[in-house]
Design an enzyme around this catalytic site. Structure first.
Site, PDB file in Angstrom:
ATOM      1  N   CYS A   1       0.817  -1.211   0.000  1.00  0.00           N
ATOM      2  CA  CYS A   1       0.000   0.000   0.000  1.00  0.00           C
ATOM      3  C   CYS A   1       0.851   1.262   0.000  1.00  0.00           C
ATOM      4  O   CYS A   1       0.438   2.298  -0.547  1.00  0.00           O
ATOM      5  CB  CYS A   1      -0.943  -0.001   1.208  1.00  0.00           C
ATOM      6  SG  CYS A   1      -0.121  -0.240   2.788  1.00  0.00           S
TER       7      CYS A   1
ATOM      8  N   HIS B   1      -1.408   1.302   7.549  1.00  0.00           N
ATOM      9  CA  HIS B   1      -1.907   1.281   6.174  1.00  0.00           C
ATOM     10  C   HIS B   1      -1.774   2.679   5.578  1.00  0.00           C
ATOM     11  O   HIS B   1      -1.933   3.683   6.282  1.00  0.00           O
ATOM     12  CB  HIS B   1      -3.382   0.841   6.144  1.00  0.00           C
ATOM     13  CG  HIS B   1      -3.991   0.831   4.781  1.00  0.00           C
ATOM     14  ND1 HIS B   1      -3.522   0.045   3.758  1.00  0.00           N
ATOM     15  CD2 HIS B   1      -5.038   1.537   4.274  1.00  0.00           C
ATOM     16  CE1 HIS B   1      -4.253   0.247   2.680  1.00  0.00           C
ATOM     17  NE2 HIS B   1      -5.185   1.152   2.963  1.00  0.00           N
TER      18      HIS B   1
END
Length: 551
Positions: free
Chosen positions: A247, A469
């Site tokens: 990510c 994230h």
């Protein structure tokens, strides 16, 4: 007349017998017989046969050493009672001696170059694979007996033509000669063993900085991830993330794609939200420009390297090296100007956008553009990897893509930390303003401090680090970066490629007006994204505009 004719015939016969006896005697004494051809054509044919025999003799003895060659000459002399040598023999022996001397000189030259190469390619005393641990016995090495092959090995260049533009394309193994310095990757007069050994070491170096060990491999999540765009109408700018892991790379390049779409797409007359619905051609070109900018910054504006999947193995993995068919198939192109970089990326953009290895190829390109040695120098701890536990991107990798340097921290500039006993530890931070910024939930928990360089970037686009994230937060007006925070109200758009997002998420941020409202909300129910926003705009109130908050 008859008597005279008879006398002439006898003289001719006597002369012929004498010539044959003389020739026989010369053969017995070891001399080469002279020509007996009666015409010039037969004489020339005989000379050609002699040259052919000498040539064959040289071919048979070309691999013999100097000692064997001299001993062979003395042996012929003693066994055949050689007392006379024709000019052809002299030329043949001299040529053989010259060939042997040239081979010895060339081997000495190769050895000298090999020693110099080993000196110049030594890397810094950072953690490197231990030579004693390398399984050299499992490495495959073929002998090169032909001088032509050896000369060809010293001229390796791997030139390729790309879109009417010539660039030097080199297999991944050709970068092994430099181990971190792309300008020293050409071979000249290096033995095959050194070449193979360098290949082995470099692959360990690259895997060590990415994954921590040459025995580690890219996860399935990384190998199957490219930069594929969504087809949802309101989110056509968004890059899809299939599974967790890469990510950080996806969010970074997504941020630069948005920069190109919103603020640098001068060919489009669209404004605001219209630019977030780009055509296939426009968003692909923005991906090319975004990738080029990231790689060019990593190469310090001097050069950049692009890693491309060649589809076939460029070397055979051996020893303590675990292969998954990724690095051994990569070919690298190095360019020294931004225009050529864009041309190469445009030609190979399919491998990044729709190819399964797109994310890996781009990450390797960024590392090689910066160089392995400089990436390690950027880090606080040289043994840090760019891909951490569970395949997550580390802060070093994200910083490499955002700022061009793989520093370990997000504060401004470098900081010296007193580690006790009068020892100072240098912690490296971000130097200079960035085009794209970063907001971190860790700052809300006082784990780190994000500096002004990343909080206030040149464009209102931020990579958001929340709960391990990375996603993207961006605005449409650059003015929100220059206006006073008090009494300010503006919209921010949030995109998360992993959340299977199907609709646009628009947040209205109020600073100074409605700050009392947020104090009445239970802090446990405040979405992490809001905490990240408040690290930039303190006490800001966030309205999700009827969108379900992401907790």
């Amino acid at each position: 007349m008859i008597a005279s004719s008879e006398e002439n015939r006898k003289k001719k016969t006597s002369t012929t017998d004498s010539t044959q006896r003389s020739r026989t005697n010369r053969i017995r004494r070891g001399m080469m017989a002279g020509p007996i051809a009666s015409t010039s054509q037969e004489s020339n044919k005989k000379r050609q046969n002699q040259r052919l025999e000498v040539s064959q003799k040289k071919e048979e003895n070309r691999h013999a050493g100097d000692g064997l060659l001299v001993a062979d000459v003395h042996q012929k002399s003693s066994e055949s009672g050689l007392t006379e040598i024709t000019s052809v023999d002299c030329v043949g022996v001299q040529q053989e001696l010259c060939i042997a001397q040239e081979r010895v000189q060339r081997e000495n030259s190769f050895e000298k170059v090999r020693q110099e190469t080993l000196k110049t390619t030594k890397v810094k005393s950072l953690p490197r694979p231990n030579v004693a641990d390398l399984d050299v016995s499992e490495m495959v090495l073929d002998d090169i007996d032909d001088d032509d092959d050896l000369r060809e090995l010293s001229k390796v260049s791997f030139q390729r033509t790309v879109a009417e533009h010539s660039c030097a394309g080199r297999p991944m193994d050709q970068h092994t000669a430099m181990v971190g310095d792309l300008d020293q990757c050409f071979f000249r007069n290096v033995f095959a063993f050194d070449f193979l050994f360098s290949v082995f070491v470099f692959q360990q170096e690259l895997k060590a900085v990415l994954l921590g060990s040459s025995l580690h491999c890219f996860s399935v999540e990384w190998r199957n991830q490219g930069f594929t765009f969504l087809e949802t109408h309101d989110l056509r700018y968004g890059i899809v993330q299939k599974k967790g892991g890469p990510c950080g790379v996806l969010a970074s390049i997504q941020a630069f794609v948005l920069k190109k779409l919103l603020f640098e797409n001068f060919e489009s007359s669209d404004t605001g939200l219209q630019r977030l619905r780009p055509s296939n051609t426009t968003r692909r070109m923005c991906l090319v420009l975004a990738a080029a900018e990231i790689l060019w910054r990593a190469g310090e504006g001097k050069q950049a390297t692009i890693a491309i999947n060649s589809g076939q193995n460029q070397f055979t993995p051996t020893g303590h090296y675990k292969s998954r068919g990724v690095l051994e198939k990569i070919t690298c192109f190095t360019v020294d100007n931004i225009k050529d970089l864009r041309l190469l990326l445009e030609r190979h953009i399919d491998q990044f956008e729709t190819g399964v290895l797109g994310c890996i190829l781009f990450t390797i390109s960024a590392v090689l553009s910066r160089s392995i040695d400089k990436v390690r120098d950027d880090m606080d701890v040289p043994t840090t990897t760019l891909i951490g536990a569970h395949g997550y991107c580390t802060q070093e990798l994200v910083n490499l893509l955002l700022c061009g340097r793989a520093v370990s921290n997000v504060f401004d500039n470098d900081t010296e930390l007193d580690s006790g006993n009068s020892n100072m530890t240098l912690l490296k931070g971000v130097k200079g303003h960035c085009d794209v910024g970063l907001l971190s939930l860790f700052e809300h928990y006082n784990i780190c401090k994000v500096g002004a360089y990343l909080k206030t970037p040149c464009y209102p686009i931020w990579v958001v680090c929340s709960e391990s994230h990375f996603s993207v937060l961006f605005g449409l007006q650059r003015e929100l970066l220059t206006n006073q925070d008090k009494g300010l109200e503006f919209d921010l758009y949030y995109y998360d490629g992993l959340a299977n997002q199907q609709e646009e998420i628009r947040l209205t941020v109020s600073v100074g007006k409605s700050t009392l409202s947020c104090q009445l909300v239970d802090t446990d129910l405040i979405p992490p994204l809001e905490h990240c926003i408040r690290t930039r705009w303190k006490d800001a109130f966030v309205n999700w505009n009827d969108t379900e908050p992401i907790l």
